[in-house]
Design a protein around this motif. Structure first.
Motif, PDB file in Angstrom:
ATOM      1  N   GLY A 173      11.875  20.494   8.704  1.00 34.43           N
ATOM      2  CA  GLY A 173      10.532  20.533   8.137  1.00 34.43           C
ATOM      3  C   GLY A 173       9.748  19.310   8.514  1.00 34.43           C
ATOM      4  N   ASP A 177       3.492  19.961   6.507  1.00 34.30           N
ATOM      5  CA  ASP A 177       3.498  21.250   5.825  1.00 34.30           C
ATOM      6  C   ASP A 177       4.278  21.062   4.524  1.00 34.30           C
ATOM      7  N   GLY A 180       5.908  24.196   2.883  1.00 37.36           N
ATOM      8  CA  GLY A 180       7.069  24.631   3.673  1.00 37.36           C
ATOM      9  C   GLY A 180       8.247  23.691   3.482  1.00 37.36           C
ATOM     10  N   THR A 222       6.294  27.823  12.684  1.00 36.77           N
ATOM     11  CA  THR A 222       7.360  28.195  11.752  1.00 36.77           C
ATOM     12  C   THR A 222       8.260  29.237  12.417  1.00 36.77           C
ATOM     13  N   TYR A 248       9.783  23.209  15.721  1.00 40.23           N
ATOM     14  CA  TYR A 248      10.026  24.439  14.967  1.00 40.23           C
ATOM     15  C   TYR A 248      10.432  24.059  13.552  1.00 40.23           C
ATOM     16  N   THR A 249       9.819  24.723  12.575  1.00 40.66           N
ATOM     17  CA  THR A 249      10.153  24.413  11.181  1.00 40.66           C
ATOM     18  C   THR A 249      10.659  25.660  10.461  1.00 40.66           C
ATOM     19  N   GLY A 250      11.403  25.414   9.407  1.00 44.99           N
ATOM     20  CA  GLY A 250      11.963  26.511   8.617  1.00 44.99           C
ATOM     21  C   GLY A 250      13.477  26.488   8.684  1.00 44.99           C
TER      22      GLY A 250
END
Lengths: 290, 173
Positions: A173, A177, A180, A222, A248-250
């Motif tokens: 993360g 964000d 998120g 994401t 890339y997040t998540g």
């Protein structure tokens, strides 16, 4: 962990953070307050262990039990805490240098033991506290006080490393964000086993301009929007290879069938062995008799 | 700016009032934090402006609280602080150790614009007429706040943003 949500401010201590204004860690600690509030465990049921570094100051900024410990040794200490009191919700925090250089040897073993811990690494690609030297995740070519002509080293890929060690929950993360970030920390806290969360938390003083939160807002994608299924381990490995190039997040990976954690197995074994155990007084008698 | 778990379609006037005061509370607390950060880094001018904003946001919060208590004196809250993220609060990234008053004012202006955007963007999703009216009122207030910040900006020294100037390395203390 089905308690009612608490006010996030319950987790905020009276100690004022002394990070540089603009530091990514301010957002991380806020996201942690939010995640803890959603999980609903009161501060006295939580232990927060860290190593050394800017980000390792974080336990002091919470009302949970905290131990700002030894450089690179947050994970072994946290494992000891969890074993001593398995009822505690245990968080571990540190920087990329603390986790992947000085304490690098501990990561693999904490993961293979699979204790129910949530390990949050604030990855800023430099040793910020000591004025900006190269860290294990510094990109190749980065000019710092210890790499005047640019780093010649390939950075460690924390996501790929922890996935290959077998971590059951792996996420990334950014404080760019906040919603998120709070959501993945909450998910990590709820995961029944070792959870790893890499937070791209820029160093405002020694970090590169393209690593700052403003840049994250335009760069980040994401994984959910890319159609990634967190149950797909092989795909998670593939996405993780983009570390350092893409943001890339998540959740990269979440084991759909989490194996029992080490602390759960210990409890089970203790229960089993206690059936044939001597009463405590008899054990003391054995010592007295020599 | 983000929210989590708010169903605007079913938002009641009680929850809308609570949401609005939580937004002001979050902004007040953030300005307080930023003021403390800058004081710790020996930037008293920008810190002073953030202290002023703490008072402004607290006035807005207490006005909303008064309305809420008059209307719903005993009813518990249906919304929580965990549902909002930086709606009117300046983001942490806005602060810099060497920021000028002008940069602080610009951060406040960005925040007032975000808050206005929040109330305007929510309007099509609202079903309750009274909640809609409240959001329209709050959106208009944010525009008024922008005017006030603009006046302050007009009066502020025309110095550039210090964060882009050459400055000495930060010194640990």
């Amino acid at each position: 962990m089905t308690a009612a949500p608490l006010n996030p401010n319950v987790f905020k201590s009276d100690l004022k953070p002394i990070w540089c204004p603009g530091c990514g860690d301010y957002g991380v600690v806020q996201a942690i307050y939010r995640a803890l509030s959603a999980v609903g465990r009161p501060p006295h049921e939580i232990a927060f262990i860290s190593g050394i570094g800017c980000s390792s100051r974080i336990p002091g900024y919470t009302t949970a039990y905290g131990f700002n410990s030894v450089h690179g040794r947050a994970l072994p200490i946290a494992q000891g805490v969890k074993l001593a009191n398995p009822d505690l919700l245990v968080l571990v925090a540190g920087g990329d240098g603390d986790g992947f250089s000085i304490g690098g040897g501990h990561v693999a073993h904490a993961i293979r033991r699979n204790m129910d811990l949530t390990y949050i690494v604030m990855d800023n690609q430099v040793y910020g506290l000591t004025k900006g030297q190269l860290s294990p995740t510094s990109p190749r070519g980065l000019k710092t006080v210890t790499s005047m002509y640019g780093s010649l080293e390939q950075p460690i890929n924390p996501l790929l490393q922890v996935l290959s060690f077998g971590a059951g929950f792996v996420a990334q993360g950014t404080p760019a964000d906040m919603a998120g970030l709070a959501a993945i920390i909450e998910e990590g806290l709820r995961y029944p086993g070792f959870a790893f969360i890499n937070v791209q938390s820029p160093c405002v003083t020694y970090g590169e301009e393209e690593q700052q939160l403003r840049a994250h807002k335009t760069r980040m994608k994401t994984l959910a929007s890319l159609g990634h299924d967190p149950k797909d381990y092989l795909k998670a490995l593939e996405w993780s290879t983009h570390y350092g190039r893409e943001l890339y997040t998540g959740v990269f990976y979440k084991n759909p069938e989490p194996p029992p954690s080490y602390d759960a197995l210990v409890r089970e074994r203790q229960k089993e062995l206690s059936k044939g155990a001597l009463p405590r007084e008899r054990i003391l008698d054995l010592f007295k008799k020599g | 700016m983000a929210t989590r778990g708010i169903d605007f379609a079913t938002l009641t006037i009680k929850d809308a009032l609570d949401l609005a005061l939580l937004i002001e509370e979050e902004a007040r607390d953030r300005y307080q934090e930023l003021a403390e950060q800058l004081e710790a880094h020996h930037t008293p001018e920008a810190a002073g402006f953030f202290r002023k904003m703490v008072k402004v946001e607290e006035i807005h919060r207490s006005e909303l609280e008064k309305r809420r208590v008059e209307r719903f004196p005993k009813e518990p809250r249906g919304v929580t602080r965990a549902m909002i993220f930086d709606v009117e609060a300046p983001e942490y990234d806005q602060a810099r150790a060497d920021m000028t008053v002008r940069a602080a004012l610009e951060a406040a202006m960005t925040s007032e614009k975000k808050a206005h955007e929040f109330f305007v963007q929510a309007l099509p999703r609202l079903k309750d007429a009274e909640v809609k009216e409240l959001f329209l009122e709050l959106g208009a207030e944010e525009l008024e706040h922008q005017k006030w910040v603009q006046l302050e900006l007009d009066r502020a020294p025309a110095s550039g943003d210090a964060r882009f100037d050459d400055s000495d390395e930060p010194v640990a203390h």
